[in-house]
Design an enzyme around this catalytic site. Sequence first.
Site, PDB file in Angstrom:
ATOM      1  N   ASP A  31       1.182  -1.140   0.034  1.00  0.00           N
ATOM      2  CA  ASP A  31      -0.236  -0.171   0.353  1.00  0.00           C
ATOM      3  C   ASP A  31       0.818   1.043  -0.172  1.00  0.00           C
ATOM      4  O   ASP A  31       1.885   1.289   0.544  1.00  0.00           O
ATOM      5  CB  ASP A  31      -0.950  -0.213   1.083  1.00  0.00           C
ATOM      6  N   GLU A  33       0.861   5.797   0.588  1.00  0.00           N
ATOM      7  CA  GLU A  33       0.602   7.197   0.428  1.00  0.00           C
ATOM      8  C   GLU A  33       1.059   8.136  -0.011  1.00  0.00           C
ATOM      9  O   GLU A  33       2.256   8.151  -0.098  1.00  0.00           O
ATOM     10  CB  GLU A  33       0.677   7.184   2.106  1.00  0.00           C
ATOM     11  N   HIS A 172      -5.278   4.183   6.807  1.00  0.00           N
ATOM     12  CA  HIS A 172      -4.866   4.977   5.667  1.00  0.00           C
ATOM     13  C   HIS A 172      -3.323   4.996   5.676  1.00  0.00           C
ATOM     14  O   HIS A 172      -2.904   6.020   6.078  1.00  0.00           O
ATOM     15  CB  HIS A 172      -5.396   6.636   5.832  1.00  0.00           C
ATOM     16  N   ASP A 177      -2.668  -0.611   6.370  1.00  0.00           N
ATOM     17  CA  ASP A 177      -3.334  -1.213   5.862  1.00  0.00           C
ATOM     18  C   ASP A 177      -2.947  -2.111   5.119  1.00  0.00           C
ATOM     19  O   ASP A 177      -3.387  -2.843   4.180  1.00  0.00           O
ATOM     20  CB  ASP A 177      -3.444  -0.351   4.327  1.00  0.00           C
TER      21      ASP A 177
END
Length: 573
Positions: A31, A33, A172, A177
């Site tokens: 994942d 960000e 998040h 995540d």
Amino acid sequence: MNAGRPLGERAQLAFDELGTPLRDTTFVVFDLETTGTRPGANGITEIGAVKVRGGEVLGEFGTFVNPGMPIPPQIVSLTGITTAMVHDAPPIEHVLPAFLEFISGAVLVAHNAAFDTGFMRAACEAHGYPWPKTAVVCTVRLARRVISRQDTPSYKLSALAALFGATTTPNHRALADARATVDVLHALLERVGGVGVHSLEELLDYLPEVTAAQRRKRGMAAHLPERPGVYLFRGPSEEVLYVGTASNLRRRVRQYFTGSESRGRIREMVALAERVDAVECAHALEAQVRELRLLAAHRPAYNRRSKNPRNAWWLVLTDEAFPRLSVVRLPKDGALGPFRARADAHLAADVLSGATGLRTCTQRIPAQAAAGKPCALAELGRCGAPCAGWQSVPDYAPAVRSVAELIEGRGDQPLRTALRQLDLLAEGQHFEQAARRRDEVVSLVRAVGRAHRLNSLAAIPELVAASPDGGGGWEFAVIRHGRLASAGVARRGVPPMPVVDALVAAAETVLPGPGPLFGGTGEEIGVLLRWLGRPGVRLVRSARPWAEPARGAGGWHAWLDRAAAATALERVG
């Protein structure tokens, strides 16, 4: 539901050994960000990844990344990651080598995978790292296929994590995540296992368009062996609907019932199918040849390719006092071909006629032209051929001889003349015409070279060849006049020559037929040539030397390479 159980325990749920079992597949769930939604314009702020196999966590990867730009307030509010937090973090170009090493050899998994892989692909491209060619699984897409709206109001990661009781709550942040996505992935794999998806190949092929009724038909593959061969889907009236080849018959046929097929015609075929028959083969070469023959015999409605391997075109000199090149279906001795398309044959005829002076008029030259008078078409003004104004018919013997020598591989004068014509166009700065003529000559040279290769193999009464099977054994082919007459294998530890002798003794009798290919088909001989040209293939014995003509197109390989390089430069320009 046992979604909380480790995937290693769920391996006892009778997973079939088809392809790469999911329990043996290494997944990297990751994942990102970021500072925004568009790769390139925005940067990565955090990467989190978890490597798993068989329900066991093999390792984790997590790091902040300095995006090289301020983090917008709305992103700070969503993720909690501030510009100060990533100020001392390494830039993405310093993180990429470690991340690429971490994911090496694994299947990538992400929730909304297009977003995450898009950012990573753009980062690799920007900093000169190759993005690995690996399989990617999107848990959003997979969830939409197996979970209905009645089970979940949303396919967001938070909703799926709550539905499956994930041990980590997504927040998040990249690593949290990714951990939550691991639990979601395991639960989804358990669900798809209930509809027959047990291998990585089946997972990647799985589509929602396959109906429950179609999936129930997967039992039609239960009797098929896990060996190479040809499969035939049969319809309600025993008609053959579709023919294909497989290195593992059972695995390949089952994929029709568990995976998606983008072609609507194949989904329609599966819905009509009542039975699947198979022809077990010794190795992949035999399967390819048998497929061609079955396609020709049955002409199945759902196969687009090779419905008629004899559907080819040939160039022949007409049997007239003043010959011309004619495009025909049935070859005879001295024919040039086969051509896959009629237009290709006509193009070759035009180039040869232009280079040799053969007439292109389709009318038979009448007696008055032979006597030194214009033919009737010329007198009426209805013919634009070069011979329209002739007061005597030229001697076509040199042109006919040069064409025959080219086809037989004894000379290349027409090609040299065509090349001189090409040079004259270039010298006259007619560059567009020169480029077209170059492409036409390339097409002709390749056609002649292919014809020589096909003819040379078809002329051999018997040839025996062997290819390594990758396990210390050999795969054998007995070829007679360009047709596969027998096929077999000698596994590691088995003396090969007794196997060869048995295959030769049991081989099909092949009587040579008419034409340059001795009655064979260009497609089958082409398949055999490609197999014989593979690295490691050896000739065991041959009834006569196997050789291609040194003349004809034999000396034009270097020119073809230069022409290909010039064409590539033109496309770039």
